[in-house]
Scaffold this active site. Structure first.
Site, PDB file in Angstrom:
ATOM      1  CG  ASP A  98      -2.270   0.499   1.004  1.00 30.65           C
ATOM      2  OD1 ASP A  98      -2.388   1.605   0.462  1.00 30.65           O
ATOM      3  OD2 ASP A  98      -3.237  -0.206   1.361  1.00 30.65           O
ATOM      4  CG  ASP A 200      -4.587   5.608   0.928  1.00 36.04           C
ATOM      5  OD1 ASP A 200      -5.444   4.745   1.121  1.00 36.04           O
ATOM      6  OD2 ASP A 200      -4.551   6.686   1.547  1.00 36.04           O
ATOM      7  CD  GLU A 256      -8.817   4.597  -1.759  1.00 40.48           C
ATOM      8  OE1 GLU A 256      -9.775   4.307  -1.036  1.00 40.48           O
ATOM      9  OE2 GLU A 256      -7.837   5.230  -1.341  1.00 40.48           O
ATOM     10  CG  HIS A 328      -8.971  -1.387   4.150  1.00 41.86           C
ATOM     11  ND1 HIS A 328      -8.815  -1.359   2.775  1.00 41.86           N
ATOM     12  CD2 HIS A 328      -8.561  -0.176   4.600  1.00 41.86           C
ATOM     13  CE1 HIS A 328      -8.318  -0.188   2.421  1.00 41.86           C
ATOM     14  NE2 HIS A 328      -8.151   0.549   3.506  1.00 41.86           N
ATOM     15  CG  ASP A 329     -11.390   1.972   3.299  1.00 43.11           C
ATOM     16  OD1 ASP A 329     -10.900   1.933   4.446  1.00 43.11           O
ATOM     17  OD2 ASP A 329     -10.769   2.398   2.302  1.00 43.11           O
TER      18      ASP A 329
HETATM   19  C1  GLC Z   1      -8.024   5.303   1.791  1.00 38.52           C
HETATM   20  C2  GLC Z   1      -7.873   4.056   2.622  1.00 38.52           C
HETATM   21  C3  GLC Z   1      -8.547   4.285   3.942  1.00 38.52           C
HETATM   22  C4  GLC Z   1      -7.879   5.445   4.632  1.00 38.52           C
HETATM   23  C5  GLC Z   1      -7.846   6.682   3.745  1.00 38.52           C
HETATM   24  C6  GLC Z   1      -6.874   7.687   4.259  1.00 38.52           C
HETATM   25  O1  GLC Z   1      -9.337   5.555   1.449  1.00 38.52           O
HETATM   26  O2  GLC Z   1      -8.367   2.952   1.946  1.00 38.52           O
HETATM   27  O3  GLC Z   1      -8.533   3.147   4.759  1.00 38.52           O
HETATM   28  O4  GLC Z   1      -8.544   5.745   5.818  1.00 38.52           O
HETATM   29  O5  GLC Z   1      -7.445   6.384   2.431  1.00 38.52           O
HETATM   30  O6  GLC Z   1      -5.561   7.230   4.093  1.00 38.52           O
END
Ligand code: GLC
Ligand code: CA
Length: 559
Positions: A98, A200, A256, A328-329
């Site tokens: 990540d 991310d 992402e 995980h979100d």
């Molecule tokens: C992304 C991650 C999430 C995190 C956010 C801030 O959306 O997947 O888990 O809280 O970024 O880093």
């Protein structure tokens, strides 16, 4: 042209904190992951994406990094990491890291320096602004984790921007020194031999210079979206990253990119745009209800089909899809899109797997999805560990805006902690995740739903995933086939075909507990069934076919 490996791969996401604890401190760790590589190999996946394992004060469970080149103490040491990487490689498994570079932790050395004053080598590493004449925040933007997106720093006498928590200050990507540092760090990991990056919130790294108030979007604050998401230089910076780092190694990259459109995805991850290999889009998991994302209603199947089909069609031949139901979100797939009641849990988990894994793109399995793990039966906000859920409850409920009765079902259904309860390995205490006290509650259903039971049962969700993954390796049409949606207005059935070089698939998935009847397209009457989630094939060959509750099956033919 040879197909790149990441197009044929199946990815498994690990949330290290909740996967396997090797030393009894209640927190999952790297040695725990290493001890379970054989399990992952048996499932048949190719790539492991690990949520962050770097040094972090854990305000957002590792998504707030204080040293990119060190391992979080709770997770182990760099030696443990090297061993994990080499043990994975020995088994033919790749590791994708990540990469969290939109922001760092406020405890990162760069920020510690930056907040000291307006001079100095790190002064410009973050996004600093003066307050308004009356001393208030530079604008009305709200952070993703509630509250203002600005935090005043006494030492520096200015505000810094944090799109997430105030312990996650945003880096200033317009500063070439920031880019140098980030790219050097990435190359250091690549030289170690890692196999890629999941990036991310990478669509947020470029902000507009001018930062006006954002539109109020239901909440108490203004929306930063138009000024910070897919910002002016994001593609330039990613091309630079590609040229300076990514193109020099054999990597898989996935960005992402919340809020992305197919057109934008073709820029981020176009076949010849030299940025990333693929992106995550979130339209199918992005509810917009009365309380923003806190919405417990199920998306109507017709809408879901429309969204997923749009992505299948519009990226075809131009960019590559990432396929996922959860991560995980997000809440657990079977609870959100399937039916987690005992009589339907296994069946609907297999149906969802079929629906996703037969589509075009690289599938991602989130840890525990292959067991049909479910949402947690949360009873009260003190059970939450996730910063987003904790703050959202305060902002919506404790402030008196919404009653607990009204808001609770919404947050309980959507909270990220649903995905973060420990992996259920067996029926021993704590599901075999830890010998100590787990950092977050274990789902009480671990006695029935666990890996040990799944491995023993030939009809388990696990073995069904194993079969789906094996089919992908065997039938090029699953990787390459052109997608076509059938019955687009049917409210219960998700039916589509795939076609590639004379091979054809018909995929039928029922999202309802009702029985339904369909007529199969003529050409599939004599086709071979590749996989199905009922032990028998039903009334095969007949003109009308009964589709049973949450049934899924796939027909294959070669013309
Ligand atoms: C992304 C991650 C999430 C995190 C956010 C801030 O959306 O997947 O888990 O809280 O970024 O880093
Ligand atoms: Ca541990």
């Amino acid at each position: 042209m040879q197909t790149p490996w990441w197009k044929e791969a199946v990815v498994y996401q690990i949330y290290p904190r909740s996967f396997m604890d090797s030393n009894g401190d209640g927190i999952g760790d790297l040695n725990g992951i290493t001890s379970k590589l054989d399990y992952l190999k048996e499932l048949g996946i190719d790539v492991i994406w690990m949520s962050p394992v770097y040094q972090s004060p854990n305000d957002d469970n590792g998504y707030d990094i204080s040293d990119y080149q060190a391992i979080m103490d709770e997770f182990g040491t760099m030696e443990d990491f090297d061993r994990l990487l080499s043990e994975a490689h020995k088994r033919g498994l790749r590791i994708v890291m990540d990469l969290v570079v939109n922001h760092t932790s406020d405890e990162h050395a760069w920020f510690v320096e930056s907040r000291k004053g307006k001079e100095g080598p790190y002064a410009d590493f973050y996004i600093w602004r003066d307050g308004k004449a009356d001393g208030s925040e530079p604008n009305n933007w709200g952070s993703c984790f509630s509250g203002s997106a600005w935090q005043f720093d006494e030492g520096r006498g200015q505000y810094y921007l944090h799109l997430f928590s105030k312990k996650q200050p945003d880096l200033n990507w317009d500063n070439p020194k920031v880019r140098d540092k980030v790219f050097q760090m990435m190359a250091w990991w690549c030289d170690k031999g890692i196999d890629g990056f999941r990036m991310d919130v990478i669509s947020m790294i470029s902000k507009t210079a001018n930062m006006p108030d954002g539109k109020a979007n239901g909440g108490l604050y203004g929306d930063f979206g138009p000024y910070c998401v897919h910002g002016p230089n994001v593609h330039q910076y990613l091309r630079e990253m590609n040229e300076r780092v990514l193109s020099r190694y054999d990597l898989m990259t996935v960005g992402e990119t919340s809020g992305v459109t197919p057109e934008q995805a073709c820029l981020y991850a176009g076949t010849d745009t030299h940025e990333l290999n693929m992106v995550f889009q979130f339209e199918h998991v992005d509810p917009k209800g009365k309380y923003g994302k806190w919405d417990d209603r199920k998306m109507p199947l017709v809408t879901l089909k429309k969204i997923l089909s749009k992505w299948q069609e519009e990226l075809y031949g131009k960019a590559w899809n990432s396929l996922f139901w959860d991560n995980h979100d997000q809440p657990r797939a079977v609870s959100r899109f399937g039916d987690d009641r005992p009589q339907y849990r296994v069946r609907s988990a297999k149906m969802l797997a079929t629906c996703l894994h037969m589509m075009q793109g690289t599938p991602y399995i989130y840890q525990g999805e292959e067991l049909g793990m479910t949402n947690y039966p949360f009873k009260s906000p003190d059970e939450f560990r996730d910063i987003e859920s904790v703050h959202a409850y305060e902002e919506w409920c404790e402030s008196g805006r919404v009653s607990h009765e009204e808001f609770w079902p919404c947050i309980a259904a959507i909270s990220r902690d649903n995905a973060r309860t420990p992996f259920q390995w067996d029926d021993s205490p704590n599901g075999g995740f830890t010998k100590g006290t787990p950092w977050i509650l274990v789902n009480p259903n671990y006695r029935e739903i666990n890996a040990q039971a799944a491995l023993k049962d030939p009809d388990s969700v696990f073995h069904y995933y194993q079969k789906l993954i094996a089919l992908r390796k065997q039938y090029p049409v699953i990787v390459h086939g052109k997608y076509r949606l059938l019955l687009e207005d049917d409210p219960d059935l998700f039916v589509y075909t795939r076609e590639f070089e004379g091979e054809k698939l018909l995929v039928v998935c029922s999202f309802t507990e009702e029985e339904r009847e369909i007529s199969l397209p003529e050409e599939f009457k004599e086709a071979q069934c590749l996989i199905g989630n009922y032990p028998d094939l039903g009334d095969e060959g007949k003109e009308k076919r009964l589709v049973r509750p949450y049934e899924a099956f796939v027909y294959f033919l070669r013309q």
